[in-house]
Design a protein around this motif. Structure first.
Motif, PDB file in Angstrom:
ATOM      1  N   ALA A 139      -7.224  -1.654  14.402  1.00  0.00           N
ATOM      2  CA  ALA A 139      -6.168  -0.937  13.679  1.00  0.00           C
ATOM      3  C   ALA A 139      -5.128  -1.925  13.160  1.00  0.00           C
ATOM      4  O   ALA A 139      -4.931  -3.009  13.722  1.00  0.00           O
ATOM      5  N   LEU A 140      -4.438  -1.539  12.080  1.00  0.00           N
ATOM      6  CA  LEU A 140      -3.416  -2.411  11.484  1.00  0.00           C
ATOM      7  C   LEU A 140      -2.095  -2.337  12.224  1.00  0.00           C
ATOM      8  O   LEU A 140      -1.344  -3.300  12.271  1.00  0.00           O
ATOM      9  N   GLY A 141      -1.767  -1.155  12.773  1.00  0.00           N
ATOM     10  CA  GLY A 141      -0.474  -0.956  13.431  1.00  0.00           C
ATOM     11  C   GLY A 141       0.177   0.307  12.893  1.00  0.00           C
ATOM     12  O   GLY A 141      -0.311   1.416  13.108  1.00  0.00           O
ATOM     13  N   VAL A 142       1.268   0.152  12.149  1.00  0.00           N
ATOM     14  CA  VAL A 142       1.929   1.289  11.498  1.00  0.00           C
ATOM     15  C   VAL A 142       1.548   1.286  10.025  1.00  0.00           C
ATOM     16  O   VAL A 142       1.685   0.263   9.339  1.00  0.00           O
ATOM     17  N   VAL A 143       1.058   2.422   9.541  1.00  0.00           N
ATOM     18  CA  VAL A 143       0.680   2.565   8.141  1.00  0.00           C
ATOM     19  C   VAL A 143       1.372   3.810   7.604  1.00  0.00           C
ATOM     20  O   VAL A 143       1.919   4.618   8.350  1.00  0.00           O
ATOM     21  N   ALA A 144       1.348   3.978   6.281  1.00  0.00           N
ATOM     22  CA  ALA A 144       2.093   5.081   5.682  1.00  0.00           C
ATOM     23  C   ALA A 144       1.340   5.699   4.528  1.00  0.00           C
ATOM     24  O   ALA A 144       0.446   5.078   3.926  1.00  0.00           O
ATOM     25  N   GLY A 145       1.730   6.924   4.189  1.00  0.00           N
ATOM     26  CA  GLY A 145       1.191   7.629   3.034  1.00  0.00           C
ATOM     27  C   GLY A 145       2.308   8.288   2.256  1.00  0.00           C
ATOM     28  O   GLY A 145       3.262   8.805   2.832  1.00  0.00           O
ATOM     29  N   ILE A 146       2.188   8.251   0.936  1.00  0.00           N
ATOM     30  CA  ILE A 146       3.138   8.920   0.040  1.00  0.00           C
ATOM     31  C   ILE A 146       2.298   9.846  -0.843  1.00  0.00           C
ATOM     32  O   ILE A 146       1.431   9.383  -1.580  1.00  0.00           O
ATOM     33  N   THR A 147       2.546  11.159  -0.750  1.00  0.00           N
ATOM     34  CA  THR A 147       1.632  12.128  -1.346  1.00  0.00           C
ATOM     35  C   THR A 147       2.326  13.000  -2.396  1.00  0.00           C
ATOM     36  O   THR A 147       3.534  13.190  -2.358  1.00  0.00           O
ATOM     37  N   SER A 222      -0.826   4.076   1.437  1.00  0.00           N
ATOM     38  CA  SER A 222      -1.694   4.828   0.539  1.00  0.00           C
ATOM     39  C   SER A 222      -0.812   5.766  -0.270  1.00  0.00           C
ATOM     40  O   SER A 222       0.040   6.462   0.279  1.00  0.00           O
ATOM     41  N   PHE A 223      -1.035   5.795  -1.592  1.00  0.00           N
ATOM     42  CA  PHE A 223      -0.161   6.553  -2.486  1.00  0.00           C
ATOM     43  C   PHE A 223      -1.002   7.340  -3.479  1.00  0.00           C
ATOM     44  O   PHE A 223      -2.024   6.864  -3.961  1.00  0.00           O
ATOM     45  N   VAL A 224      -0.540   8.559  -3.819  1.00  0.00           N
ATOM     46  CA  VAL A 224      -1.112   9.324  -4.923  1.00  0.00           C
ATOM     47  C   VAL A 224       0.049   9.891  -5.736  1.00  0.00           C
ATOM     48  O   VAL A 224       0.971  10.495  -5.177  1.00  0.00           O
ATOM     49  N   GLY A 225       0.012   9.692  -7.052  1.00  0.00           N
ATOM     50  CA  GLY A 225       1.065  10.199  -7.920  1.00  0.00           C
ATOM     51  C   GLY A 225       0.774   9.840  -9.367  1.00  0.00           C
ATOM     52  O   GLY A 225      -0.368   9.569  -9.736  1.00  0.00           O
TER      53      GLY A 225
END
Length: 490
Positions: A139-147, A222-225
């Motif tokens: 695992a990388l550690g702390v990850v994020a998503g923007i949706t 990870s981003f979607v927009g």
């Protein structure tokens, strides 16, 4: 008035904030809640909690994390009607659309229930004399998503399920237009056994987004927009040394050849252009029709079919299309319709200027059909993201092929034909990332992956499928040699 706060360390938390924005009910046009925006300090608290919780979570066996994912999937299935109602009340999409969205998210949760297999490394015995080589996916550690607003449950599930299953902690920033589904997902994950601090939700706009992409303890985003924002987020995150996966906008084409089944094309076009009021990156807002006779015939059929399309509120189970998400977005889409007129296109069916009886303040637009669109028009070049279908006329297969291939967005495309030869030529030659054959919205199944080309995607790895496991892990390679006992000096 209901207040939507943050979800940090396993509970809803409110932070003193003067930055509040309304959350609308698109079916009525009324404000239903106020959303508390996170600032950089709030985001930092969520990241600190995630960082503290992650090591213990990652030390669990893959089998344990898989069991948690199985329980999470079961809870999502149990609460699917509740979740669909939440999504429809903030987005405006029909209940059946919301249920369909949830099922696509569940497919990814189902996939990562197999994380013991997905996260396996590789092993080579005897790579050299007495030398073995193997790899480990950590695992990388702390990850994020923007949706984005348009899939308030599916896209968060696409991101958080693989990220958490492989042992990361996850910070999600959902759209401020549709924030409540993510809060419920976080509560259900906690109930399933995801430890407090592993799945956190922070709300807001660009301020919170920039705090995420700039935080040194977040290793991947990870981003979607929209394309403009995706490009900016990618540049900011990559510049900060993060692993980035940014999905942008789309202008998906449907290429119709003269031998196509036009009755099926009409049904697929209605679903592709007007489903979810056209507010999805896999919508099919452009038909490229080869031959004048085919174009005239298809136009006539579409006009008749659109006249029979039922527009209604989310609770109307007979409706085929609901409202758009906000009044601001409605005005934006209406502006594109006027732009097409100003550019010289032919608005055959104009969806503006109507209201739903009993919901006159709701954000309703009726389907719009525009013919004689050309590829130089802004209304063609730009993503409208609403219930607008444009027809572009082409004389030959080669001309039709060139339009999606040369467009700056290369998310998805479909061809409609009875000819296997023409379909195969199209699949091989078109410069677009996802291709459908007699299929209007070619969203890959969960065990493949999702992602377009050109200005529709920034980053090397796609969403879900095995790419998601690669994105949310890093590979450690070990080369080892052990001395034999007869070489040891005693």
């Amino acid at each position: 008035m209901r207040m939507i706060t943050q979800f940090i360390d396993g509970e809803r938390r409110s932070f003193p904030s003067v930055r509040l924005t309304p959350v609308f009910e698109p079916n009525t046009g009324q404000v239903q809640a106020h959303l508390e925006h996170a600032d950089a300090t709030t985001v930092a608290q969520a990241v600190a909690v995630a960082k503290a919780a992650q090591p213990a979570w990652s030390r669990n066996s893959p089998q344990h994390r898989a069991q948690v994912m199985f329980r999470f999937k079961a809870l999502l299935e149990t609460h699917q009607q509740e979740l669909a109602a939440i999504m429809s009340s903030e987005h405006g999409k029909l209940i059946d659309d919301s249920l369909g969205e949830l099922r696509r998210g569940l497919d990814v949760v189902d996939l990562v229930c197999g994380v013991p297999h997905l996260q396996k490394g590789e092993y080579t015995k005897g790579a050299g004399p007495g030398v073995d080589v193997y790899s480990i996916r950590e695992a990388l550690g702390v990850v994020a998503g923007i949706t984005p607003f348009n899939f308030p449950a599916m896209i968060p599930l696409w991101m958080m399920a693989p990220a958490i299953a492989v042992g990361n902690a996850f910070v999600l920033k959902p759209s401020s237009r549709t924030p409540s589904a993510s809060m419920r997902l976080a509560e259900l994950a906690l109930e399933a056994g995801v430890p407090a601090g592993i799945f956190n939700v922070v709300h807001g706009d660009q301020v919170a987004g920039e705090a995420i992409t700039g935080h040194p303890d977040i290793k991947a985003v990870s981003f979607v927009g929209s394309t403009v924002v995706a490009k900016a987020v990618y540049a900011r995150g990559a510049g900060a040394g993060k692993r980035m996966q940014c999905m942008g906008g789309a202008k998906n084409h449907g290429v119709v050849l003269p031998d196509a089944d036009l009755d099926q094309v009409v049904q697929d076009a209605l679903a592709g252009a007007f489903g979810s009021a056209g507010q999805r990156c896999m919508a099919m807002p452009v038909l490229v029709v080869v031959g004048e006779k085919t174009a005239e015939d298809l136009r006539k059929r579409l006009v008749g079919a659109i006249a029979n399309l039922r527009v209604g509120g989310a609770p109307d189970r007979a409706a085929q299309m609901g409202p758009v998400v906000t009044g601001e977005h409605k005005r934006k889409v209406e502006g594109y319709i006027q732009l097409a007129i100003d550019e010289g296109a032919d608005v055959v069916v104009d969806g503006r200027g109507r209201s739903l009886p009993g919901s006159e303040e709701g954000f309703f637009l009726w389907p719009t059909l525009i013919d004689n669109t050309t590829t130089t028009m802004r209304s063609y070049q730009e993503e409208i993201f609403g219930p607008v279908l444009q027809i572009v006329r082409a004389e030959t297969f080669e001309e039709a092929l060139s339009y999606p291939s040369s467009h700056h967005q290369g998310n998805a495309v479909s061809i409609f034909t009875r000819s296997g030869d023409m379909a195969q030529r199209f699949v091989e030659q078109v410069a677009v990332g996802m291709v459908g054959v007699n299929f209007p919205m070619p969203v890959p199944v969960s065990y493949h992956s999702f992602g377009g080309w050109k200005d529709s995607a920034f980053g090397d790895l796609n969403q879900y499928g095995e790419d998601s496991i690669r994105f949310f892990t890093r590979t450690k390679l070990v080369t080892q040699r052990w001395p034999s006992e007869n070489t040891i000096v005693r």
